[in-house]
Scaffold this active site. Structure first.
Site, PDB file in Angstrom:
ATOM      1  N   GLU A  11      56.982  -2.306   6.912  1.00 34.18           N
ATOM      2  CA  GLU A  11      57.941  -2.037   5.844  1.00 34.18           C
ATOM      3  C   GLU A  11      58.525  -0.639   5.860  1.00 34.18           C
ATOM      4  O   GLU A  11      59.505  -0.377   5.191  1.00 34.18           O
ATOM      5  CB  GLU A  11      57.369  -2.380   4.454  1.00 34.18           C
ATOM      6  CG  GLU A  11      56.289  -1.468   3.948  1.00 34.18           C
ATOM      7  CD  GLU A  11      54.931  -1.822   4.474  1.00 34.18           C
ATOM      8  OE1 GLU A  11      54.065  -2.099   3.658  1.00 34.18           O
ATOM      9  OE2 GLU A  11      54.721  -1.797   5.700  1.00 34.18           O
ATOM     10  N   ASP A  84      51.876  -3.612   4.591  1.00 38.30           N
ATOM     11  CA  ASP A  84      50.576  -3.117   4.101  1.00 38.30           C
ATOM     12  C   ASP A  84      49.630  -4.244   3.679  1.00 38.30           C
ATOM     13  O   ASP A  84      50.075  -5.307   3.256  1.00 38.30           O
ATOM     14  CB  ASP A  84      50.807  -2.171   2.911  1.00 38.30           C
ATOM     15  CG  ASP A  84      51.423  -0.851   3.355  1.00 38.30           C
ATOM     16  OD1 ASP A  84      51.267  -0.507   4.540  1.00 38.30           O
ATOM     17  OD2 ASP A  84      52.077  -0.181   2.528  1.00 38.30           O
ATOM     18  N   ASP A  86      48.070  -5.491   1.165  1.00 33.69           N
ATOM     19  CA  ASP A  86      47.827  -5.754  -0.256  1.00 33.69           C
ATOM     20  C   ASP A  86      48.839  -6.777  -0.751  1.00 33.69           C
ATOM     21  O   ASP A  86      49.635  -7.308   0.015  1.00 33.69           O
ATOM     22  CB  ASP A  86      47.884  -4.449  -1.074  1.00 33.69           C
ATOM     23  CG  ASP A  86      49.212  -3.721  -0.907  1.00 33.69           C
ATOM     24  OD1 ASP A  86      50.170  -4.313  -0.381  1.00 33.69           O
ATOM     25  OD2 ASP A  86      49.298  -2.545  -1.311  1.00 33.69           O
ATOM     26  N   GLU A  88      51.620  -6.560  -2.529  1.00 30.04           N
ATOM     27  CA  GLU A  88      53.043  -6.258  -2.288  1.00 30.04           C
ATOM     28  C   GLU A  88      53.379  -6.459  -0.815  1.00 30.04           C
ATOM     29  O   GLU A  88      54.430  -6.988  -0.471  1.00 30.04           O
ATOM     30  CB  GLU A  88      53.372  -4.812  -2.694  1.00 30.04           C
ATOM     31  CG  GLU A  88      53.314  -4.550  -4.185  1.00 30.04           C
ATOM     32  CD  GLU A  88      54.245  -5.436  -5.007  1.00 30.04           C
ATOM     33  OE1 GLU A  88      55.410  -5.627  -4.613  1.00 30.04           O
ATOM     34  OE2 GLU A  88      53.793  -5.941  -6.055  1.00 30.04           O
ATOM     35  N   TYR A 300      44.297   3.268   4.396  1.00 27.62           N
ATOM     36  CA  TYR A 300      45.285   2.827   3.394  1.00 27.62           C
ATOM     37  C   TYR A 300      44.923   3.354   2.011  1.00 27.62           C
ATOM     38  O   TYR A 300      43.776   3.267   1.584  1.00 27.62           O
ATOM     39  CB  TYR A 300      45.362   1.299   3.389  1.00 27.62           C
ATOM     40  CG  TYR A 300      46.508   0.778   2.565  1.00 27.62           C
ATOM     41  CD1 TYR A 300      47.799   1.294   2.725  1.00 27.62           C
ATOM     42  CD2 TYR A 300      46.315  -0.218   1.613  1.00 27.62           C
ATOM     43  CE1 TYR A 300      48.855   0.827   1.969  1.00 27.62           C
ATOM     44  CE2 TYR A 300      47.376  -0.694   0.862  1.00 27.62           C
ATOM     45  CZ  TYR A 300      48.637  -0.170   1.042  1.00 27.62           C
ATOM     46  OH  TYR A 300      49.694  -0.632   0.279  1.00 27.62           O
ATOM     47  N   ARG A 302      45.943   2.521  -1.054  1.00 26.26           N
ATOM     48  CA  ARG A 302      45.909   1.687  -2.276  1.00 26.26           C
ATOM     49  C   ARG A 302      44.704   0.757  -2.160  1.00 26.26           C
ATOM     50  O   ARG A 302      44.769  -0.270  -1.512  1.00 26.26           O
ATOM     51  CB  ARG A 302      47.193   0.871  -2.422  1.00 26.26           C
ATOM     52  CG  ARG A 302      48.371   1.734  -2.767  1.00 26.26           C
ATOM     53  CD  ARG A 302      49.578   0.962  -3.238  1.00 26.26           C
ATOM     54  NE  ARG A 302      50.646   1.908  -3.538  1.00 26.26           N
ATOM     55  CZ  ARG A 302      51.575   2.271  -2.658  1.00 26.26           C
ATOM     56  NH1 ARG A 302      51.569   1.760  -1.446  1.00 26.26           N
ATOM     57  NH2 ARG A 302      52.513   3.144  -2.987  1.00 26.26           N
ATOM     58  N   HIS A 346      39.294  -4.360   2.016  1.00 30.41           N
ATOM     59  CA  HIS A 346      39.759  -2.973   2.108  1.00 30.41           C
ATOM     60  C   HIS A 346      38.589  -2.025   2.310  1.00 30.41           C
ATOM     61  O   HIS A 346      37.452  -2.363   2.064  1.00 30.41           O
ATOM     62  CB  HIS A 346      40.463  -2.578   0.805  1.00 30.41           C
ATOM     63  CG  HIS A 346      41.829  -3.157   0.689  1.00 30.41           C
ATOM     64  ND1 HIS A 346      42.675  -2.826  -0.330  1.00 30.41           N
ATOM     65  CD2 HIS A 346      42.501  -4.020   1.466  1.00 30.41           C
ATOM     66  CE1 HIS A 346      43.807  -3.479  -0.173  1.00 30.41           C
ATOM     67  NE2 HIS A 346      43.722  -4.217   0.903  1.00 30.41           N
TER      68      HIS A 346
END
Length: 764
Positions: A11, A84, A86, A88, A300, A302, A346
């Site tokens: 992204e 990513d 997650d 989103e 990462y 988040r 994660h």
């Protein structure tokens, strides 16, 4: 037959650049630059009658990106979607896959928690399918936020003012800020006293606090009581009744998760959460380390998992052994519990390569990137070190009916604190070993002590402090409102929407608008504004991701009662726009009664004969609630258009000068600090307030001259470098002081005046 060609889609362009360097010439890496499709910007885009079917549109300006992706997709033998790891990221991958429908067979999803050569190669070798549950969880969240925001906001436009917005999570966060302000306003300060005694034995002395009378805790409310106790204590014999020695251990903290990184970024670096995340994003996406190549320096950012990969644990343990010696290394790796709701695929936020210590990479990082990298590095190294060990001694002393207590805490072995100590919020309870930093003499029970000095001190109870980014995120997290990926945007939204402002020390207070909107929403949307309801909604959304709940069912269960509440609010919500609260103030122009009205900058007084009489005034409430016209501060300055005196007024961006003949003459002017613009353009430096409510100083010739300063310029030249002005600064250690703004010059002095900026009430 030629080599197979693969297309990798991420992204962000920075991420694309880093990954491209790892994959070689048979891979083409493209960036979607964030989401490619979303709900339409100007209509609801959700069919509530047809199982909440969303209508997605290509985001404005993304057509070109999609065309290129489709063209490259046709040429590729294999397509890897690598946004990513997650919700989103899954949604971005899902929407790109929808656009590439015809290439379905060759589309795979790849996930990695860090952008390193090893992690990316590993992901390419073990591709996955798209995760429908994760996508539906994001979709449900997006639709839910749209249903709330797009349907409550027009009610606010109708009743308060156009352009206002309500948000499912942002409104609850604002409620916390408003409720805290109410607590502060309602707080009644109470006086209390403490008494300490300096006691001696042979040639050593120490301080002890008067703690009890008989068996009861001693509460001293005023000077009379303190004086009586001082009288009792003066002639009393002091004898040690108990000595307790114990060893205390303080364990290291878990490695960073998103919320804790944002909290420490706020406490230690004084950054808003949004800045912490932007800087972390750069460290994650890849830094060019010259000859060492390009690599992501952190995992990462988040995440709400404290998990650490086995490899990372192994690496950090050998780093600790080499850098600190084996006495700092626990026998077994330290494992941290992750809370139930965390996505455990994660990892925590940690450095990706332990050979790239902050020292090694410093020259390749910006100052901000370096500061944050040091923070993440130190917290991670500390999390795998041994506890700190303290020797704690408590001495109890009797003085007739009174009991005194002295505590001393000495560090015996620093352990993990050699690397990292967490900062505290000012309303956090005091730590036991911070209570007594004094070294206590080695004394035994029964020892008689000599009274050397008694020290009484008056104190006043303090209201709870206003929220900072750190304490607000802590509360949101503890109450289960929002999720790690949303905290930063929640905080910046309530500032951007002018519902809250921040003072110079970064503390949130609600604006008049924020208070009124919260009051109306709490009255009319009890569930939406309830902390418990919002938290349980977050849990439901998590359950969709875990495959335990159906997204349409959850939205139906929410929407049916919400629609009833919404229809009722359209009828019943107070119309603030139309409100005119009478006062006993008379209009100076036509003797009519003046009323309190609501304008875009808050409340103000207006004549009831409007529009025939356009007289308005600012007002303030006295302590007993009486309305008084705020007296305009007259100045010696004359209006350059009509020569009437200029007066100080308050607007949405703080104080400014306005012509006293308003509304006939509408001349306004910024307030000068008395300092000429250092850029030599002939303008004056004036005080201003940014859109976010933060005071700053800029040249009156803006936009021709772009001089700005966060620090208040003072009209005095620097005695050392002969610079034309000094600035007022503030920090916790020194308090307020004055220094030279020239980075090469180290001149500073105590202030002759208080150099803080004026605070800026958002008044009409």
């Amino acid at each position: 037959m030629g080599m197979k060609k693969s297309l990798v889609i991420v992204e962000s362009p920075a991420k694309a650049k880093t990954i491209e360097k790892y994959l070689g010439k048979n891979f083409k890496v493209m960036a979607s630059v964030g989401h490619v499709r979303d709900l339409p910007p100007k209509k609801l885009g959700v069919d509530v009658k047809k199982k909440f079917k969303p209508t997605y549109e290509i985001i404005k300006g993304k057509d070109k990106v999609i065309e290129t992706i489709k063209a490259e997709g046709k040429k590729a033998d294999q397509i890897y979607l690598a946004p990513d790891p997650d919700r989103e990221g899954e949604a971005i991958a899902w929407h790109i896959a929808e656009e590439l429908k015809s290439e379905k067979k060759k589309i795979k999803r790849i996930l990695f928690n860090e952008i390193t050569k090893k992690a990316v190669s590993e992901a390419i070798n073990h591709p996955l399918e798209l995760n429908k549950n994760k996508f539906e969880s994001q979709q449900a969240r997006r639709i839910l936020d749209r249903l709330v925001g797009y349907q409550i906001s027009p009610v606010l436009w109708d009743k308060v003012r156009r352009g206002l917005s309500a948000g499912r999570v942002q409104s609850v966060a604002l409620r916390l800020v408003v409720d805290r302000e109410k607590e502060i306003q309602a707080f009644k300060t109470e006086e209390y006293w403490s008494i300490e005694a300096n006691l001696g034995a042979e040639d050593e002395s120490f301080w002890a606090k008067v703690a009890k009378k008989g068996k009861d805790k001693l509460v001293i409310s005023n000077k009379e009581q303190a004086d009586k106790i001082l009288g009792d204590l003066k002639g009393a014999p002091y004898i040690i009744t108990n000595v307790e020695k114990s060893e205390r251990r303080r364990n290291p903290l878990a490695p960073f998760i998103t919320s804790k990184l944002q909290q420490e970024g706020s406490r230690k670096l004084h950054w808003p959460a949004k800045k912490t995340m932007m800087v972390a994003q750069k460290l994650y996406e890849g830094i060019d380390l010259g000859e060492m190549g390009t690599t992501g320096l952190i995992t990462y950012m988040r995440t709400d998992s404290t998990r650490i990969s086995d490899d990372a644990v192994k690496d950090v343990r050998s780093y600790i052994r080499e850098a600190f010696g084996s006495k700092y290394l626990p026998q077994e790796p330290v494992v941290y519990k992750t809370k139930k709701s965390a996505q455990d695929a994660h990892e925590s936020i940690r450095p990706t390569h332990l050979e790239y210590s902050p020292k090694v990479v410093k020259e390749f990082l910006s100052p901000d990137q370096y500061k944050l990298y040091v923070l993440i590095w130190n917290r991670f190294v500390a999390c795998q070190m041994v506890p700190a060990v303290f020797d704690q001694t408590t001495i109890e002393i009797s003085a007739q009916d009174y009991q005194l207590r002295a505590t001393g805490s000495l560090i015996k072995f620093d352990g993990f604190t050699a690397v990292y100590e967490e900062s505290k919020d000012e309303d956090a309870p005091a730590d036991e070993d911070e209570d007594g930093k004094q070294k206590l003499p080695d004394l035994n029970k029964g020892t008689k002590l000599k009274l050397l000095e008694l020290k009484p001190e008056q104190h006043f109870t303090q209201p709870p402090p206003r929220y900072t980014d750190a304490s607000l995120i802590k509360d949101l997290e503890e109450k289960g409102i929002g999720r790690p990926s949303t905290y930063a945007s929640i905080l910046s939204t309530i500032i951007d929407k002018e519902y809250s402002e921040k003072d110079q020390s970064g503390r949130f207070s609600p604006t008049e608008l924020g208070k009124i909107v919260t009051e109306l929403l709490v009255e009319n949307f009890k569930d939406i504004m309830s902390v418990e309801f919002t938290a349980s909604m977050e849990d439901q959304l998590d359950k969709i991701e875990e495959g335990e709940k159906d997204w349409v069912e959850i939205l139906s269960a929410f929407y049916t009662p919400f629609k009833v509440t919404l229809d009722a609010a359209k009828e019943k919500m107070k119309n603030i726009k139309a409100q005119a609260i009478p006062t006993d103030i008379i209009c100076p122009k036509d003797n009519a009664v003046m009323v309190i009205k609501w304008g875009r900058n808050g409340q103000f007084l207006a004549c009831t004969n409007y529009p025939d009489c356009k007289s308005t005034a600012e007002f303030e409430k006295t302590a007993d609630g009486k309305i008084e016209v705020r007296k305009a501060e007259s100045t010696d300055e004359k209006c350059e258009k009509c020569s009437s005196p200029m007066v100080v007024k308050f607007g949405r961006f703080g104080k400014f000068l306005a012509c006293s003949a308003y509304p006939e003459c509408k001349t306004t002017k910024a307030i000068s600090t008395g300092v000429k613009c250092p850029k030599g353009c002939g303008g004056d430096v004036t005080s201003r307030v940014s859109r976010r409510g933060r005071a700053f100083y800029g040249c009156s010739s803006y936009p021709k001259c772009d001089f700005v300063s966060w620090d208040k310029p003072i009209n005095k030249s620097c005695p050392e470098c002969k610079g034309t002005y000094l600035v007022g600064k503030f920090n916790k250690k020194k308090g307020q002081f004055v220094k030279c703004p020239n980075k090469e010059c180290s001149y500073s002095e105590e202030p002759q005046e208080t150099p803080t900026a004026e605070t800026s009430p958002a008044a009409g």
